[in-house]
Design a protein around this motif. Structure first.
Motif, short mmCIF file in Angstrom:
data_model
loop_
_atom_site.label_atom_id
_atom_site.label_comp_id
_atom_site.label_asym_id
_atom_site.label_seq_id
_atom_site.Cartn_x
_atom_site.Cartn_y
_atom_site.Cartn_z
N VAL A 1 0.84 -1.21 0.00
CA VAL A 1 0.00 0.00 0.00
C VAL A 1 0.87 1.26 0.00
CG1 VAL A 1 -1.75 1.29 1.28
CG2 VAL A 1 -1.93 -1.19 1.09
N LEU A 2 1.98 1.23 0.73
CA LEU A 2 2.89 2.38 0.73
C LEU A 2 3.46 2.62 -0.66
CD1 LEU A 2 4.85 1.95 4.09
CD2 LEU A 2 3.20 3.74 3.53
N PHE A 3 3.82 1.54 -1.34
CA PHE A 3 4.34 1.66 -2.71
C PHE A 3 3.29 2.29 -3.62
CE2 PHE A 3 4.13 -0.36 -6.92
CZ PHE A 3 5.29 0.16 -7.51
N MET B 1 2.93 10.78 -6.32
CA MET B 1 3.87 11.39 -7.27
C MET B 1 3.14 11.77 -8.56
SD MET B 1 7.24 8.96 -6.77
CE MET B 1 8.11 9.70 -8.16
N ALA B 2 2.26 10.89 -9.02
CA ALA B 2 1.50 11.19 -10.23
C ALA B 2 0.59 12.40 -10.03
CB ALA B 2 0.68 9.97 -10.64
N ASP B 3 0.09 12.56 -8.81
CA ASP B 3 -0.77 13.70 -8.48
C ASP B 3 0.02 14.96 -8.13
OD1 ASP B 3 -2.94 12.05 -8.82
OD2 ASP B 3 -3.28 11.71 -6.67
N ARG B 4 1.35 14.81 -8.12
CA ARG B 4 2.24 15.91 -7.73
C ARG B 4 1.93 16.39 -6.31
NH1 ARG B 4 2.64 19.52 -13.35
NH2 ARG B 4 3.41 17.80 -14.66
N PRO C 1 2.95 15.72 -2.08
CA PRO C 1 3.94 15.09 -1.19
C PRO C 1 3.36 13.85 -0.55
CG PRO C 1 3.02 17.06 -0.17
CD PRO C 1 2.52 17.05 -1.59
N PHE C 2 4.22 12.88 -0.31
CA PHE C 2 3.75 11.61 0.25
C PHE C 2 3.03 11.80 1.58
CE2 PHE C 2 4.76 7.71 2.79
CZ PHE C 2 3.91 6.85 2.11
N ALA D 1 1.14 14.01 2.53
CA ALA D 1 -0.20 14.59 2.40
C ALA D 1 -1.30 13.56 2.51
CB ALA D 1 -0.32 15.34 1.07
N VAL D 2 -0.97 12.27 2.40
CA VAL D 2 -1.98 11.23 2.53
C VAL D 2 -2.48 11.10 3.96
CG1 VAL D 2 -0.49 9.24 3.04
CG2 VAL D 2 -2.52 8.91 1.64
N GLY D 3 -1.80 11.76 4.89
CA GLY D 3 -2.19 11.71 6.30
C GLY D 3 -1.09 11.21 7.21
N LEU D 4 0.15 11.30 6.72
CA LEU D 4 1.30 10.80 7.48
C LEU D 4 2.28 11.92 7.82
CD1 LEU D 4 1.93 7.50 5.50
CD2 LEU D 4 0.86 7.72 7.75
#
Length: 296
Positions: free
Chosen positions: A58-60, A67-70, A72-73, A75-78
């Motif tokens: 899931v992290l991958f 990255m495709a959405d430009r 930051p990682f 921003a998903v809630g981490l």
């Protein structure tokens, strides 16, 4: 590009396609990792290895999708930091409180009694906490991470949480205890409510810390401390177990599925949803406070 694939107002690929792409990436990552762990024999089929493989997959998928959405990682809630860990701790306490409330209400009716196990094994109180932490991280990344956030963006907070909650429940249909029709109905209702609760925890904080904490506290306290089955599994129950009143229906005490298939679990979860709904919440990123469709 066709409007079937892109939103004409934003120019971005539609949320449904982005969610589908994320799911395919998870599957792509799971295939080689699953093959590698299968070579480990029985060790590769343990709960620990399974959760680690799921988290890695899931992290991958989330990293590539962000990255495709430009974006930051984190921003998903981490967005790790002091507020994140404070929310994690608060979530653990809330998850424990939900299960304690449901169990005390059921116990007051004589719906079950506790019975010390012959081996009196206290180890699950510690090992269970660690394993349920991995379960919480795995399932919240999967069900309240990138996929759920696409539901929110595409359907608004109410529609997104309803779809996310139902999906969360359906995935549990393969668990032990779902063969009993009564238990299956109540478990589906309660797990849907739990999914809405966890989704609301994300919406109120724009972070995965509170949902992970609630999930961890809910599972650990229900199984390792109280001795109930957790979603039909009894692998990590503590030194005592629960003996339900056989004269009562499974919807009353949850049967072999656990407290989360009980009407008392429904009541406790509903109370938590109301409290969380009334809480104004905080946002890890002020720019993400308003989801499409308005705040719930």
């Amino acid at each position: 590009m066709s409007t079937v694939f892109t939103n004409p107002h934003t120019g971005r690929i539609r949320n449904g396609w982005r969610a589908l792409g994320w799911g395919l990436l998870v599957a792509v990552a799971l295939l080689p990792l699953g093959l590698i762990t299968s070579l480990l024999g029985p060790y590769g089929r343990t709960m620990l290895v399974g959760q680690l493989v799921m988290i890695a997959s899931v992290l991958f998928a989330t990293r590539v999708s962000q990255m495709a959405d430009r974006q930051p990682f984190a921003a998903v809630g981490l967005q790790l930091g002091r507020p994140w860990f404070l929310h994690l701790g608060a979530g653990i306490l809330l998850g424990c409180a939900i299960m304690a409330l449901g169990a005390l209400a059921l116990r007051s009716t004589g719906g079950f009694r506790w019975e010390l196990r012959p081996d009196g094994n206290w180890r699950p109180l510690l090992t269970g906490f660690g394993l349920f932490l991995l379960v919480g991280i795995s399932e919240e990344l999967t069900f309240r991470g990138y996929l759920f956030q696409r539901f929110l963006e595409g359907l608004g907070p109410w529609g997104g949480q309803l779809v996310g909650g139902l999906l969360f429940a359906v995935v549990h249909w393969g668990n032990p205890g779902m063969t009993n029709p009564v238990q299956k109905v109540w478990a589906t209702v309660n797990i849907t409510l739990a999914g809405i609760l966890l989704g609301l925890a994300y919406v109120r904080t724009r972070s995965l810390a509170l949902p992970i904490g609630i999930h961890l506290g809910w599972n650990w306290f229900q199984g390792c401390v109280l001795g109930f089955a957790v979603s039909g599994t009894t692998d990590l129950t503590g030194p005592w177990g629960v003996v339900v009143d056989p004269r009562r229906s499974p919807w009353f005490h949850g049967g072999t599925f656990g407290l989360e298939a009980s009407v008392f679990g429904t009541g406790a979860c509903a109370v938590a949803i109301v409290l969380l709904y009334r809480w104004r919440g905080v946002s890890a990123d002020p720019s993400t406070d308003a989801a499409p469709g308005g705040q719930p």
